[in-house]
Motif scaffolding. Structure first.
Motif, mmCIF file in Angstrom:
data_model
loop_
_atom_site.group_PDB
_atom_site.id
_atom_site.type_symbol
_atom_site.label_atom_id
_atom_site.label_comp_id
_atom_site.label_asym_id
_atom_site.label_seq_id
_atom_site.Cartn_x
_atom_site.Cartn_y
_atom_site.Cartn_z
ATOM 1 N N ILE A 117 0.836 -1.204 0.000
ATOM 2 C CA ILE A 117 0.000 0.000 0.000
ATOM 3 C C ILE A 117 0.874 1.258 0.000
ATOM 4 O O ILE A 117 0.583 2.213 -0.723
ATOM 5 N N CYS A 118 1.955 1.234 0.775
ATOM 6 C CA CYS A 118 2.860 2.394 0.809
ATOM 7 C C CYS A 118 3.580 2.571 -0.524
ATOM 8 O O CYS A 118 3.669 3.683 -1.033
ATOM 9 N N ARG A 119 4.098 1.461 -1.077
ATOM 10 C CA ARG A 119 4.822 1.558 -2.354
ATOM 11 C C ARG A 119 3.927 2.047 -3.481
ATOM 12 O O ARG A 119 4.365 2.762 -4.371
ATOM 13 N N GLN A 120 2.662 1.673 -3.448
ATOM 14 C CA GLN A 120 1.713 2.080 -4.487
ATOM 15 C C GLN A 120 1.054 3.415 -4.165
ATOM 16 O O GLN A 120 0.233 3.903 -4.930
ATOM 17 N N ASN A 121 1.381 3.984 -2.998
ATOM 18 C CA ASN A 121 0.808 5.248 -2.544
ATOM 19 C C ASN A 121 -0.728 5.199 -2.514
ATOM 20 O O ASN A 121 -1.407 6.123 -2.959
ATOM 21 N N ILE A 122 -1.244 4.099 -1.997
ATOM 22 C CA ILE A 122 -2.692 3.910 -1.884
ATOM 23 C C ILE A 122 -3.149 4.484 -0.546
ATOM 24 O O ILE A 122 -2.563 4.206 0.490
ATOM 25 N N GLN A 123 -4.195 5.290 -0.585
ATOM 26 C CA GLN A 123 -4.751 5.866 0.638
ATOM 27 C C GLN A 123 -6.246 5.594 0.689
ATOM 28 O O GLN A 123 -6.895 5.449 -0.342
ATOM 29 N N GLY A 124 -6.789 5.534 1.885
ATOM 30 C CA GLY A 124 -8.228 5.429 2.057
ATOM 31 C C GLY A 124 -8.793 4.020 1.976
ATOM 32 O O GLY A 124 -9.970 3.844 1.690
ATOM 33 N N SER A 159 -8.793 -3.896 -7.204
ATOM 34 C CA SER A 159 -8.297 -4.874 -8.175
ATOM 35 C C SER A 159 -6.777 -4.960 -8.111
ATOM 36 O O SER A 159 -6.201 -6.045 -8.177
ATOM 37 N N LEU A 160 -6.124 -3.821 -7.955
ATOM 38 C CA LEU A 160 -4.672 -3.785 -7.818
ATOM 39 C C LEU A 160 -4.243 -4.507 -6.540
ATOM 40 O O LEU A 160 -3.292 -5.291 -6.543
ATOM 41 N N LEU A 161 -4.974 -4.272 -5.468
ATOM 42 C CA LEU A 161 -4.678 -4.918 -4.192
ATOM 43 C C LEU A 161 -4.793 -6.440 -4.308
ATOM 44 O O LEU A 161 -3.973 -7.177 -3.769
ATOM 45 N N LYS A 162 -5.799 -6.905 -5.035
ATOM 46 C CA LYS A 162 -5.983 -8.347 -5.229
ATOM 47 C C LYS A 162 -4.813 -8.979 -5.980
ATOM 48 O O LYS A 162 -4.561 -10.170 -5.830
ATOM 49 N N GLN A 163 -4.109 -8.197 -6.777
ATOM 50 C CA GLN A 163 -2.995 -8.711 -7.566
ATOM 51 C C GLN A 163 -1.693 -8.770 -6.767
ATOM 52 O O GLN A 163 -0.690 -9.284 -7.262
ATOM 53 N N GLN A 164 -1.719 -8.273 -5.547
ATOM 54 C CA GLN A 164 -0.528 -8.311 -4.701
ATOM 55 C C GLN A 164 -0.095 -9.767 -4.543
ATOM 56 O O GLN A 164 -0.921 -10.659 -4.347
ATOM 57 N N SER A 165 1.193 -10.027 -4.609
ATOM 58 C CA SER A 165 1.709 -11.403 -4.609
ATOM 59 C C SER A 165 1.275 -12.198 -3.378
ATOM 60 O O SER A 165 0.997 -13.389 -3.480
ATOM 61 N N TYR A 166 1.191 -11.560 -2.217
ATOM 62 C CA TYR A 166 0.774 -12.276 -1.006
ATOM 63 C C TYR A 166 -0.617 -12.873 -1.184
ATOM 64 O O TYR A 166 -0.845 -14.045 -0.889
ATOM 65 N N PHE A 167 -1.554 -12.067 -1.656
ATOM 66 C CA PHE A 167 -2.917 -12.555 -1.858
ATOM 67 C C PHE A 167 -2.980 -13.633 -2.931
ATOM 68 O O PHE A 167 -3.677 -14.638 -2.789
ATOM 69 N N VAL A 168 -2.242 -13.431 -4.002
ATOM 70 C CA VAL A 168 -2.222 -14.413 -5.089
ATOM 71 C C VAL A 168 -1.646 -15.742 -4.589
ATOM 72 O O VAL A 168 -2.220 -16.812 -4.829
ATOM 73 N N ASP A 169 -0.525 -15.684 -3.873
ATOM 74 C CA ASP A 169 0.098 -16.901 -3.346
ATOM 75 C C ASP A 169 -0.824 -17.626 -2.374
ATOM 76 O O ASP A 169 -0.957 -18.857 -2.435
ATOM 77 N N MET A 170 -1.434 -16.896 -1.463
ATOM 78 C CA MET A 170 -2.328 -17.516 -0.482
ATOM 79 C C MET A 170 -3.561 -18.113 -1.156
ATOM 80 O O MET A 170 -4.057 -19.159 -0.734
ATOM 81 N N SER A 171 -4.022 -17.482 -2.195
ATOM 82 C CA SER A 171 -5.155 -18.010 -2.955
ATOM 83 C C SER A 171 -4.753 -19.272 -3.708
ATOM 84 O O SER A 171 -5.476 -20.273 -3.701
#
Length: 101
Positions: free
Chosen positions: A5-12, A40-52
């Protein structure tokens, strides 16, 4: 996730526990944002993809929050947390170590 979230500068980004009840927080967590593309971007994060991929998580499609949902806000109250036995034990150990020094 915080690093992503920090690297992508996602807020809120909000968090919801849709299976929450008076007995349990449930086994579901939902992330909320006003922009579906952010989710959608958050869902593509490697942690979520790997756990899925391992079968630990199920990632559902991004959907709009229904208008009929109730909103609750929780704020951690540090004063209440200090009343629990684990916190007392931790504080006691810290105090005891300082006294013995």
């Amino acid at each position: 996730m915080h690093g992503f979230i920090c690297r992508q500068n996602i807020q809120g980004v909000g968090v919801s526990l849709p299976s929450w009840s008076s007995d349990t927080i449930g086994n579901t967590i939902a992330f909320i944002h006003s922009d579906p593309d952010v989710l959608s971007l958050l869902k593509q994060q490697s942690y979520f993809v790997d756990m899925s991929d391992c079968g630990f998580f199920q990632l559902d499609p991004v959907t709009l929050v229904p208008e009929c949902c109730k909103e609750y806000k929780f704020k951690r109250n540090q004063a209440i947390a200090k009343r629990f036995i684990g916190d007392h034990k931790k504080a006691f150990k810290t105090t005891s170590k300082a006294s013995n020094s």
